[in-house]
Design a protein around this motif. Structure first.
Motif, PDB file in Angstrom:
ATOM      1  N   LEU A  69      -7.008   1.409   1.550  1.00 39.09           N
ATOM      2  CA  LEU A  69      -7.053   2.840   1.257  1.00 39.09           C
ATOM      3  C   LEU A  69      -8.117   3.050   0.196  1.00 39.09           C
ATOM      4  N   PHE A  70      -8.968   4.029   0.398  1.00 35.22           N
ATOM      5  CA  PHE A  70     -10.006   4.360  -0.579  1.00 35.22           C
ATOM      6  C   PHE A  70      -9.596   5.634  -1.298  1.00 35.22           C
ATOM      7  N   VAL A  71      -9.625   5.589  -2.633  1.00 35.08           N
ATOM      8  CA  VAL A  71      -9.293   6.753  -3.439  1.00 35.08           C
ATOM      9  C   VAL A  71     -10.475   7.096  -4.330  1.00 35.08           C
ATOM     10  N   LEU A 107       0.828  -1.215   0.000  1.00 34.92           N
ATOM     11  CA  LEU A 107       0.000   0.000   0.000  1.00 34.92           C
ATOM     12  C   LEU A 107       0.861   1.263   0.000  1.00 34.92           C
ATOM     13  N   LYS A 108       2.070   1.186   0.545  1.00 34.23           N
ATOM     14  CA  LYS A 108       2.964   2.352   0.567  1.00 34.23           C
ATOM     15  C   LYS A 108       3.314   2.813  -0.842  1.00 34.23           C
ATOM     16  N   GLU A 109       3.288   1.887  -1.815  1.00 29.76           N
ATOM     17  CA  GLU A 109       3.589   2.242  -3.200  1.00 29.76           C
ATOM     18  C   GLU A 109       2.483   3.098  -3.822  1.00 29.76           C
ATOM     19  N   PHE A 165      -9.379   9.503   0.043  1.00 33.07           N
ATOM     20  CA  PHE A 165     -10.369  10.149   0.898  1.00 33.07           C
ATOM     21  C   PHE A 165     -10.709   9.350   2.141  1.00 33.07           C
ATOM     22  N   GLU A 166     -10.235   8.103   2.250  1.00 29.92           N
ATOM     23  CA  GLU A 166     -10.392   7.334   3.478  1.00 29.92           C
ATOM     24  C   GLU A 166      -9.204   6.405   3.631  1.00 29.92           C
ATOM     25  N   GLY A 167      -8.585   6.469   4.797  1.00 35.31           N
ATOM     26  CA  GLY A 167      -7.490   5.567   5.085  1.00 35.31           C
ATOM     27  C   GLY A 167      -6.152   6.250   4.900  1.00 35.31           C
ATOM     28  N   PRO A 168      -5.112   5.463   4.972  1.00 41.49           N
ATOM     29  CA  PRO A 168      -5.113   4.008   5.037  1.00 41.49           C
ATOM     30  C   PRO A 168      -5.573   3.497   6.402  1.00 41.49           C
ATOM     31  N   PHE A 169      -6.195   2.328   6.369  1.00 46.51           N
ATOM     32  CA  PHE A 169      -6.671   1.661   7.570  1.00 46.51           C
ATOM     33  C   PHE A 169      -5.974   0.319   7.709  1.00 46.51           C
TER      34      PHE A 169
END
Length: 116
Positions: free
Chosen positions: A97-99, A71-73, A84-88
């Motif tokens: 992560l929500f984009v 997810l860091k990538e 707009f939400e996360g990362p969780f």
């Protein structure tokens, strides 16, 4: 029977195409069918259809979930302001992560395996 593709309406097909290509999709086909502009993108065995939205009527907005290795990538999403939400971090060890896509569609990015 098997799922062939998921269709997402967009108000800007080029901007949406570039967004999904940044996520790793490749354009497979482009056509006009009954006056509607369509763009098909693939990622491994998955096909996404982008459809130019012709009306202002809100359509159902399902979300697309893509599994990522790390997810860091996906830091570009946070830097570009599309996150707009996360990362969780979820109880099962997943990170999500929500984009927001170019037409307001929700795309979930999920990491299911731990990375070193």
């Amino acid at each position: 029977m098997k799922v062939h593709h998921i269709g997402i309406e967009t108000n800007n097909i080029e901007k949406s195409r570039r967004f999904y290509e940044q996520l790793g999709f490749q354009m497979k086909d482009r056509m006009v069918l009954m006056g509607e502009e369509l763009c098909f993108l693939t990622l491994e065995n998955f096909t996404l259809e982008l459809i130019v939205q012709k009306t202002e009527i809100a359509a159902a907005n399902p979300h697309l979930c893509l599994e990522v290795t790390d997810l860091k990538e996906q830091a570009w999403a946070v830097q570009n302001g599309t996150a707009f939400e996360g990362p969780f971090s979820l109880e099962n060890g997943w990170k999500t992560l929500f984009v927001e896509g170019p037409s307001g569609e929700m795309v979930e990015l999920v990491q299911t395996k731990n990375t070193p």
